[in-house]
Design a protein around this motif. Structure first.
Motif, PDB file in Angstrom:
ATOM      1  N   SER A  77       0.823  -1.212   0.000  1.00 32.03           N
ATOM      2  CA  SER A  77       0.000   0.000   0.000  1.00 32.03           C
ATOM      3  C   SER A  77       0.855   1.258   0.000  1.00 32.03           C
ATOM      4  CB  SER A  77      -0.939   0.016   1.215  1.00 32.03           C
ATOM      5  OG  SER A  77      -1.882  -1.026   1.141  1.00 32.03           O
ATOM      6  N   TYR A  78       2.148   1.120   0.284  1.00 31.78           N
ATOM      7  CA  TYR A  78       3.166   2.173   0.312  1.00 31.78           C
ATOM      8  C   TYR A  78       2.644   3.487   0.911  1.00 31.78           C
ATOM      9  CZ  TYR A  78       1.191   3.371  -4.350  1.00 31.78           C
ATOM     10  OH  TYR A  78       0.353   3.679  -5.397  1.00 31.78           O
ATOM     11  N   ASP A  79       1.967   3.378   2.051  1.00 35.08           N
ATOM     12  CA  ASP A  79       1.462   4.587   2.699  1.00 35.08           C
ATOM     13  C   ASP A  79       2.343   5.059   3.843  1.00 35.08           C
ATOM     14  OD1 ASP A  79       0.848   2.402   4.213  1.00 35.08           O
ATOM     15  OD2 ASP A  79      -1.280   2.832   4.420  1.00 35.08           O
ATOM     16  N   ALA A  80       3.164   4.148   4.409  1.00 37.98           N
ATOM     17  CA  ALA A  80       3.969   4.531   5.567  1.00 37.98           C
ATOM     18  C   ALA A  80       5.094   3.529   5.767  1.00 37.98           C
ATOM     19  CB  ALA A  80       3.106   4.599   6.828  1.00 37.98           C
TER      20      ALA A  80
ATOM     21  N   GLY B 255      -1.923  -4.588   1.178  1.00 35.47           N
ATOM     22  CA  GLY B 255      -2.352  -4.324  -0.182  1.00 35.47           C
ATOM     23  C   GLY B 255      -2.694  -5.621  -0.892  1.00 35.47           C
ATOM     24  N   ILE B 256      -1.876  -6.633  -0.654  1.00 32.96           N
ATOM     25  CA  ILE B 256      -2.118  -7.995  -1.132  1.00 32.96           C
ATOM     26  C   ILE B 256      -2.340  -8.879   0.087  1.00 32.96           C
ATOM     27  CG2 ILE B 256      -1.115  -9.954  -2.386  1.00 32.96           C
ATOM     28  CD1 ILE B 256      -1.812  -7.576  -4.187  1.00 32.96           C
ATOM     29  N   GLY B 257      -3.290  -9.805  -0.009  1.00 35.53           N
ATOM     30  CA  GLY B 257      -3.519 -10.742   1.082  1.00 35.53           C
ATOM     31  C   GLY B 257      -2.605 -11.948   0.950  1.00 35.53           C
ATOM     32  N   ASN B 258      -2.115 -12.442   2.079  1.00 37.38           N
ATOM     33  CA  ASN B 258      -1.364 -13.701   2.046  1.00 37.38           C
ATOM     34  C   ASN B 258      -1.663 -14.519   3.285  1.00 37.38           C
ATOM     35  OD1 ASN B 258       0.856 -13.176   4.140  1.00 37.38           O
ATOM     36  ND2 ASN B 258       1.193 -11.463   2.746  1.00 37.38           N
TER      37      ASN B 258
ATOM     38  N   ASN C 213      -6.179  -4.910   0.196  1.00 35.34           N
ATOM     39  CA  ASN C 213      -6.716  -3.553   0.060  1.00 35.34           C
ATOM     40  C   ASN C 213      -6.398  -2.921  -1.292  1.00 35.34           C
ATOM     41  OD1 ASN C 213      -7.444  -3.617   2.885  1.00 35.34           O
ATOM     42  ND2 ASN C 213      -5.277  -3.244   3.351  1.00 35.34           N
ATOM     43  N   ALA C 214      -5.607  -3.607  -2.131  1.00 38.45           N
ATOM     44  CA  ALA C 214      -5.066  -2.958  -3.333  1.00 38.45           C
ATOM     45  C   ALA C 214      -6.150  -2.418  -4.257  1.00 38.45           C
ATOM     46  CB  ALA C 214      -4.161  -3.932  -4.088  1.00 38.45           C
ATOM     47  N   LEU C 215      -7.134  -3.234  -4.598  1.00 43.32           N
ATOM     48  CA  LEU C 215      -8.154  -2.775  -5.530  1.00 43.32           C
ATOM     49  C   LEU C 215      -9.121  -1.799  -4.869  1.00 43.32           C
ATOM     50  CD1 LEU C 215      -8.965  -5.991  -7.607  1.00 43.32           C
ATOM     51  CD2 LEU C 215      -7.487  -4.061  -8.208  1.00 43.32           C
ATOM     52  N   ILE C 216      -9.376  -1.970  -3.570  1.00 40.16           N
ATOM     53  CA  ILE C 216     -10.213  -1.013  -2.844  1.00 40.16           C
ATOM     54  C   ILE C 216      -9.564   0.366  -2.887  1.00 40.16           C
ATOM     55  CG2 ILE C 216     -11.209  -0.431  -0.607  1.00 40.16           C
ATOM     56  CD1 ILE C 216     -11.205  -3.470   0.010  1.00 40.16           C
TER      57      ILE C 216
END
Length: 412
Positions: free
Chosen positions: A14-17, A173-176, A197-200
């Motif tokens: 998600s590269y937010d923090a 961002g990706i589920g694993n 969360n990537a597509l959301i």
């Protein structure tokens, strides 16, 4: 043996923090004991985040941009490490473990050929004076593995001994997921389930959606948009036709596949939809694909962590998909003593500890590698390179020790 304070640095898909989690790690027999010391989460500044977003696939970029991002992200990671050392470790950290920022994961026909994480570790070593372990994923790829999910070795140690078939789930961002056993005495397995969360996030950040929402959202905070929308079954069916979901594990994916143009292509077969309905449908997609991924293994509990756990609608729908009150229990890692917001950063602190002691950091059945490998490269800190004495055998278990003197978890 003596305890080692390790700072794990992580920025996900998600590269937010940048998450900087400090842990004290000590080996007690065959058990690695992790005492959480706290988390500091520092957002990328707007300019750097925009530059990073503009360079990620499917966008085109150039080497000058990559060089600048590698430097600026390395400097941002260095600043996070300095703060974590001073505020969480009293200046006594012995090691930094930096995941860096994934910018590309090269997959073709189910095989990973390469992976790239940037954020030059020399900046971290220079700023902190501590040795830095970085570049964790590449060695596993070189050994024939997927290079992910690397947290699987930590999950296997952590969940060992729990009854039934526990499954660790990360909703970034990706589920694993990591399946600690297959229910029939087989080895553990780990893989990416698809978008977390990537597509959301992509749907919310799409220009038309931002205009409709008044530019107020960069993500679906608290699932508010999904709660206002309704799931569109035809769109959900179209999204579930993605071939990735049917591929056998081990497998990995990323924003190289699940990005805004991918979403636009799926939406192209439909007329204009309210952004709330799109977000609701994508939230149901994440819940459905996670549940579909763990169901064949006879999971007896799912233990979730990551940013997605803060979305109550996603968690509620995931509980529904797992069978509701009579199905597979869904809990968060907080219930087991490992803060869900910080779990991945703590996992990389453990991976750094393993590397510093000369121990493998992978489970071949989880990544698909030919062998378990000692991961990463070490950048010296101050004068000389001082690492712990190597160990001949790896710990079999991980336990979390909640120290009453631990610092609070903070986000700034």
């Amino acid at each position: 043996m003596s305890a080692l304070r390790v700072i794990g640095l992580m920025s996900g898909t998600s590269y937010d923090a940048i998450d900087a989690a400090a842990a004290e790690l000590v080996l007690d027999g065959d058990t690695l004991v992790l005492t959480p010391l706290g988390l500091i989460s520092t957002a990328y500044d707007d300019d750097l985040r925009a530059a990073l977003a503009g360079a990620l696939p499917p966008a085109a970029t150039d080497l000058a941009t990559v060089c600048r991002l590698d430097t600026r992200i390395g400097q941002a990671f260095a600043a996070a490490a300095v703060r974590a050392d001073l505020e969480l470790c009293d200046g006594r950290a012995g090691l930094i473990a930096s995941h860096g920022q994934t910018v590309y994961h090269w997959t073709e026909a189910g095989r990973v050929h390469g992976t790239l994480q940037i954020g030059e570790p020399a900046w971290i070593a220079e700023a902190t004076g501590r040795p830095v372990v970085s570049g964790f994923r590449t060695r596993d790829v070189a050994a024939g593995g997927q290079g992910a999910p690397l947290v699987s070795v930590v999950d296997v140690m952590w969940l060992r001994g729990r009854p039934g078939v526990p499954v660790a789930l990360n909703l970034g961002g990706i589920g694993n997921v990591t399946v600690a056993s297959d229910g029939a005495g087989g080895g553990p397995l780990a893989f990416d389930t698809g978008p977390g969360n990537a597509l959301i996030d992509a749907a919310v950040q799409e220009p038309a959606a931002r205009e409709a929402l008044g530019g107020a959202y960069s993500m679906d905070v608290d699932g508010a948009l999904a709660a206002r929308g309704r799931v569109r079954p035809p769109l959900l069916r179209r999204l579930l036709d993605e071939p990735y979901y049917a591929r056998p594990a081990p497998k990995t994916t990323g924003k190289e596949l699940f990005h805004l143009p991918y979403l636009r292509a799926a939406l192209g077969a439909f007329g204009p939809l309210p952004v709330e309905d799109v977000v609701a449908t994508l939230t149901r997609l994440t819940a459905r694909t996670v549940a579909d991924a763990v169901r064949p293994f006879g999971a007896t509990e799912v233990i979730a962590s990551g940013g997605g756990t803060r979305n109550p609608v996603l968690m509620e729908w995931l509980r529904e998909e797992l069978g509701g009150g009579g199905g597979v229990p869904l809990r968060t890692s907080d219930e087991l003593g490992l803060p869900s917001d910080a779990k991945e950063a703590y996992a990389f602190a453990v991976l750094g500890w393993l590397t510093a002691h000369g121990l493998p950091g992978t489970v071949p059945s989880c990544t698909g590698a030919r062998r378990a490998s000692v991961l990463g490269s070490v950048t010296p800190g101050g004068p000389g390179l001082r690492l712990p004495e190597p160990l001949t055998s790896a710990p079999g278990r991980l336990t979390i020790h909640a120290n009453g003197n631990s610092r609070p978890f903070t986000a700034r």
